[in-house]
Design a protein around this motif. Structure first.
Motif, short mmCIF file in Angstrom:
data_model
loop_
_atom_site.label_atom_id
_atom_site.label_comp_id
_atom_site.label_asym_id
_atom_site.label_seq_id
_atom_site.Cartn_x
_atom_site.Cartn_y
_atom_site.Cartn_z
N GLN A 59 36.01 38.14 -29.34
CA GLN A 59 37.14 37.46 -28.71
C GLN A 59 36.72 36.42 -27.67
O GLN A 59 37.46 35.48 -27.42
N THR A 60 35.56 36.60 -27.05
CA THR A 60 35.25 35.77 -25.88
C THR A 60 33.98 34.94 -25.98
O THR A 60 33.85 33.96 -25.25
N GLU A 61 33.04 35.31 -26.80
CA GLU A 61 31.74 34.63 -26.83
C GLU A 61 31.64 33.64 -27.99
O GLU A 61 32.29 33.79 -29.02
N THR A 62 30.78 32.68 -27.80
CA THR A 62 30.43 31.74 -28.86
C THR A 62 29.07 32.16 -29.40
O THR A 62 28.14 32.36 -28.61
N PRO A 63 28.94 32.31 -30.71
CA PRO A 63 27.64 32.74 -31.24
C PRO A 63 26.58 31.66 -31.07
O PRO A 63 26.89 30.48 -30.89
N ALA A 64 25.33 32.07 -31.14
CA ALA A 64 24.23 31.12 -31.08
C ALA A 64 24.37 30.14 -32.23
O ALA A 64 24.87 30.50 -33.30
N PRO A 65 23.97 28.90 -32.03
CA PRO A 65 24.06 27.93 -33.13
C PRO A 65 23.34 28.45 -34.37
O PRO A 65 22.25 29.03 -34.28
N LEU A 66 23.94 28.26 -35.50
CA LEU A 66 23.37 28.70 -36.77
C LEU A 66 21.98 28.10 -36.97
O LEU A 66 21.10 28.73 -37.56
N ALA A 67 21.76 26.91 -36.46
CA ALA A 67 20.47 26.23 -36.61
C ALA A 67 19.32 27.03 -35.98
O ALA A 67 18.17 26.87 -36.38
N ARG A 68 19.61 27.90 -35.04
CA ARG A 68 18.57 28.74 -34.44
C ARG A 68 17.90 29.62 -35.49
O ARG A 68 16.72 29.92 -35.41
N TYR A 69 18.67 30.03 -36.48
CA TYR A 69 18.18 30.94 -37.51
C TYR A 69 17.95 30.26 -38.85
O TYR A 69 17.16 30.75 -39.65
N ALA A 70 18.67 29.19 -39.11
CA ALA A 70 18.61 28.55 -40.42
C ALA A 70 18.72 27.03 -40.25
O ALA A 70 19.71 26.42 -40.63
N GLU A 71 17.70 26.43 -39.70
CA GLU A 71 17.77 25.01 -39.38
C GLU A 71 17.74 24.09 -40.59
O GLU A 71 18.15 22.94 -40.50
#
Length: 68
Positions: A24-36
């Motif tokens: 509800q409150t957080e923004t996930p880490a950018p997908l590029a961190r794991y799958a650039e």
């Protein structure tokens, strides 16, 4: 989609209530961190799918599945 592409849950915490709060409150880490190496359009689509405000998400599945 995020978890499938990144290999990690975008909001997982140690306790279920913490996970629910994070959703509800957080923004996930950018997908590029794991799958650039993924196309930018896919990064954008996943970000849009995870938008907090429902009005910011895709309203139907058609834009996600179309080739345009």
């Amino acid at each position: 989609m995020y978890e499938m592409l990144a290999g990690v849950h975008p909001f997982r915490k140690s306790l279920p209530m913490e996970t629910a709060t994070a959703i509800q409150t957080e923004t996930p880490a950018p997908l590029a961190r794991y799958a650039e190496d993924l196309p930018q359009l896919l990064h954008y689509s996943v970000r849009k799918m995870l938008a907090k405000d429902p009005r910011d998400r895709y309203q139907t599945v058609h834009p996600v599945t179309s080739n345009q």
